[in-house]
Design a protein around this motif. Structure first.
Motif, PDB file in Angstrom:
ATOM      1  N   THR A  97       1.025  -1.322  -0.097  1.00 50.94           N
ATOM      2  CA  THR A  97       0.277  -0.241  -0.121  1.00 50.94           C
ATOM      3  C   THR A  97       0.528   1.202  -0.401  1.00 50.94           C
ATOM      4  O   THR A  97       0.341   2.221  -0.545  1.00 50.94           O
ATOM      5  N   ARG A  98       1.949   1.443   0.701  1.00 49.80           N
ATOM      6  CA  ARG A  98       3.349   2.654   0.871  1.00 49.80           C
ATOM      7  C   ARG A  98       3.366   2.908  -0.717  1.00 49.80           C
ATOM      8  O   ARG A  98       3.505   4.088  -0.956  1.00 49.80           O
ATOM      9  N   TYR A  99       4.277   1.858  -0.944  1.00 47.32           N
ATOM     10  CA  TYR A  99       4.551   1.869  -2.157  1.00 47.32           C
ATOM     11  C   TYR A  99       4.446   2.243  -3.224  1.00 47.32           C
ATOM     12  O   TYR A  99       3.923   2.630  -4.363  1.00 47.32           O
ATOM     13  N   ALA A 100       3.145   1.334  -3.006  1.00 40.43           N
ATOM     14  CA  ALA A 100       2.302   1.782  -4.258  1.00 40.43           C
ATOM     15  C   ALA A 100       1.554   3.231  -4.344  1.00 40.43           C
ATOM     16  O   ALA A 100       1.498   4.243  -5.702  1.00 40.43           O
ATOM     17  N   GLY A 101       1.337   3.695  -3.076  1.00 41.12           N
ATOM     18  CA  GLY A 101       0.738   5.407  -3.485  1.00 41.12           C
ATOM     19  C   GLY A 101       1.898   5.828  -3.667  1.00 41.12           C
ATOM     20  O   GLY A 101       2.135   7.323  -4.168  1.00 41.12           O
ATOM     21  N   ARG A 102       3.159   6.643  -3.222  1.00 43.57           N
ATOM     22  CA  ARG A 102       4.298   6.608  -3.147  1.00 43.57           C
ATOM     23  C   ARG A 102       4.410   6.637  -5.034  1.00 43.57           C
ATOM     24  O   ARG A 102       5.105   7.673  -5.396  1.00 43.57           O
ATOM     25  N   ALA A 103       4.169   5.693  -5.491  1.00 42.32           N
ATOM     26  CA  ALA A 103       4.741   5.300  -7.091  1.00 42.32           C
ATOM     27  C   ALA A 103       3.861   6.400  -7.818  1.00 42.32           C
ATOM     28  O   ALA A 103       3.727   7.032  -9.012  1.00 42.32           O
ATOM     29  N   ALA A 104       2.415   6.222  -7.367  1.00 47.10           N
ATOM     30  CA  ALA A 104       1.554   7.418  -8.303  1.00 47.10           C
ATOM     31  C   ALA A 104       1.853   8.761  -7.742  1.00 47.10           C
ATOM     32  O   ALA A 104       1.701   9.191  -8.801  1.00 47.10           O
ATOM     33  N   LEU A 105       2.287   8.827  -7.265  1.00 49.82           N
ATOM     34  CA  LEU A 105       2.476   9.988  -6.394  1.00 49.82           C
ATOM     35  C   LEU A 105       3.703  10.632  -7.205  1.00 49.82           C
ATOM     36  O   LEU A 105       3.499  11.954  -8.250  1.00 49.82           O
ATOM     37  N   ALA A 106       4.903  10.125  -7.845  1.00 50.62           N
ATOM     38  CA  ALA A 106       5.944  10.455  -8.432  1.00 50.62           C
ATOM     39  C   ALA A 106       5.382  10.450  -9.587  1.00 50.62           C
ATOM     40  O   ALA A 106       6.074  11.322 -10.610  1.00 50.62           O
ATOM     41  N   ASP A 107       4.582   9.863 -10.261  1.00 51.43           N
ATOM     42  CA  ASP A 107       4.170   9.398 -11.007  1.00 51.43           C
ATOM     43  C   ASP A 107       3.616  11.110 -11.614  1.00 51.43           C
ATOM     44  O   ASP A 107       3.470  11.638 -13.037  1.00 51.43           O
ATOM     45  N   LEU A 108       2.483  11.582 -10.931  1.00 52.37           N
ATOM     46  CA  LEU A 108       1.743  12.370 -10.886  1.00 52.37           C
ATOM     47  C   LEU A 108       2.483  13.427 -11.052  1.00 52.37           C
ATOM     48  O   LEU A 108       2.358  14.269 -11.793  1.00 52.37           O
ATOM     49  N   LEU A 109       3.753  13.980  -9.740  1.00 48.75           N
ATOM     50  CA  LEU A 109       4.630  14.902 -10.298  1.00 48.75           C
ATOM     51  C   LEU A 109       5.773  14.963 -11.084  1.00 48.75           C
ATOM     52  O   LEU A 109       6.311  15.672 -10.501  1.00 48.75           O
ATOM     53  N   GLY A 110       5.455  14.146 -11.803  1.00 52.00           N
ATOM     54  CA  GLY A 110       7.197  13.418 -13.351  1.00 52.00           C
ATOM     55  C   GLY A 110       8.547  13.859 -12.305  1.00 52.00           C
ATOM     56  O   GLY A 110       9.390  13.551 -12.313  1.00 52.00           O
ATOM     57  N   GLN A 111       8.196  12.799 -11.574  1.00 57.01           N
ATOM     58  CA  GLN A 111       9.305  12.192 -10.268  1.00 57.01           C
ATOM     59  C   GLN A 111       9.881  10.836 -10.254  1.00 57.01           C
ATOM     60  O   GLN A 111       9.768  10.028 -10.942  1.00 57.01           O
ATOM     61  N   SER A 112      11.114  10.702  -9.246  1.00 60.63           N
ATOM     62  CA  SER A 112      11.174   9.418  -9.926  1.00 60.63           C
ATOM     63  C   SER A 112      10.925   8.773  -7.926  1.00 60.63           C
ATOM     64  O   SER A 112      11.865   9.296  -7.184  1.00 60.63           O
ATOM     65  N   LEU A 113      10.559   7.836  -7.647  1.00 61.58           N
ATOM     66  CA  LEU A 113      10.632   7.272  -6.254  1.00 61.58           C
ATOM     67  C   LEU A 113      11.735   6.545  -6.088  1.00 61.58           C
ATOM     68  O   LEU A 113      12.251   5.760  -7.299  1.00 61.58           O
ATOM     69  N   VAL A 114      12.111   6.899  -4.773  1.00 60.60           N
ATOM     70  CA  VAL A 114      13.789   5.870  -4.747  1.00 60.60           C
ATOM     71  C   VAL A 114      13.222   5.535  -3.888  1.00 60.60           C
ATOM     72  O   VAL A 114      12.068   4.768  -2.467  1.00 60.60           O
TER      73      VAL A 114
END
Length: 322
Positions: A97-114
């Motif tokens: 749940t945590r990583y899926a949500g942050r991956a969606a946010l990273a994609d929304l902001l055009g950034q890369s998830l670490v």
């Protein structure tokens, strides 16, 4: 894990690794895919099957890229919180749940998830080729799977002091079958009424069958500390339920002696009355008791993480609470 759920999990995990700028590729069964990026090479498995997980956990996977031969890290996603591994990165519902949500946010902001596999809270960094607003993330406290368990009240340092050893300590959660039974019914013999109404509760160690008393009000239903070992149960529900029913029958069995006259003689007769097994209802739930396993050289001492009491024998020989 059903095939439909596994397929959805696989697709979401691929999106997570893609958002973290990993190169994702298909691999053969039983693995789901591989991911290469940020100096890591991983193979990923989505499964709740104990045999598949055991084989995955024991295998060494290598990936050859050009002239490099990389030893892959292993990531397991499992929905079963009781899954036990020794050489895998373990993701459950919380991590998913945590990583899926942050991956969606990273994609929304055009950034890369670490992805930092040593910590559950991934940060988001800007992609070098793209500009975007910085996202500040507060690091979260690591947490393990959610389990019904007695709270861990004894700290690691205190456990080592109780054990009298200077060495490493590992927190293990030992499975118990928490039970509650209700017996009903009655028998009438020679105008005497014998009742079998009774109620009781307790807990049985799911490894060695030793009983202990547990206050249901003290059981927590939340996450356990990250990195704790969740020990799998050995005693199955059906066998435990049968044993409890036998114990209740033995406890409620009564011998009734009565006197009656026949002609000029007086007779005494004794009857053994047992409750009907179908009138005994048992409710079972798996709960976990925290245990610190403290190692000092070749010596192992185990300390109950809830009460602070020392266990009478190592876990490998079975657990008995003093």
């Amino acid at each position: 894990m059903e095939s439909g759920i596994r397929e959805k999990a696989r697709n979401t995990l691929k999106q997570i690794f893609t958002a973290a700028s990993y190169d994702v590729a298909e691999v053969g069964e039983p693995l789901d895919f591989s991911a290469i990026g940020n100096g890591n090479a991983l193979v990923v498995l989505c499964s709740d099957d104990p045999e598949t997980i055991r084989e995955f956990d024991s295998m060494t996977y290598r990936l050859r890229t050009g002239n490099d031969d990389l030893v892959c890290r292993k990531l397991l996603f499992a929905l079963d919180p009781a899954v036990r591994t020794e050489d895998c990165i373990r993701w459950g519902v919380d991590e998913f749940t945590r990583y899926a949500g942050r991956a969606a946010l990273a994609d929304l902001l055009g950034q890369s998830l670490v992805l930092d596999f040593g910590r559950p809270a991934p940060a988001i960094r800007d992609r070098p080729a793209e500009a975007g607003p910085a996202v500040a993330e507060e690091e979260e406290q690591e947490a393990g799977p959610e389990l019904p368990h007695l709270p861990l009240r004894v700290a690691e340092k205190r456990a080592s002091g109780i054990a009298g050893l200077h060495g490493s300590a590992k927190c293990r959660f030992i499975p118990y079958w928490s039970y509650h039974y209700v017996s009903t019914g009655e028998r009438e013999v020679k105008d005497r009424l014998v009742s079998f109404d009774a109620e009781g509760a307790g807990a049985i160690n799911a490894i060695n069958g030793i009983k202990m008393e547990i206050d249901p009000g003290e059981i927590e239903r939340g996450t356990v500390p990250f990195g704790s070992e969740i020990v799998p149960a050995r005693l199955v529900r059906e066998d435990v339920e049968e044993q409890i029913v036998r114990d209740v029958v033995d406890r409620l069995t009564q011998r009734v002696r009565f006197r009656y006259e026949k002609g000029d003689a007086i007779f005494y007769e004794e009857k053994t009355l047992k409750p009907d097994r179908s009138n005994i209802k048992v409710d079972l739930e798996t709960i976990y008791v925290p245990v610190w396993q403290v190692r000092g050289g070749s010596k192992i001492v185990e300390v109950n993480g809830f009460t602070g009491e020392v266990l009478s024998m190592p876990m490998d020989e079975g657990v008995e609470l003093l």
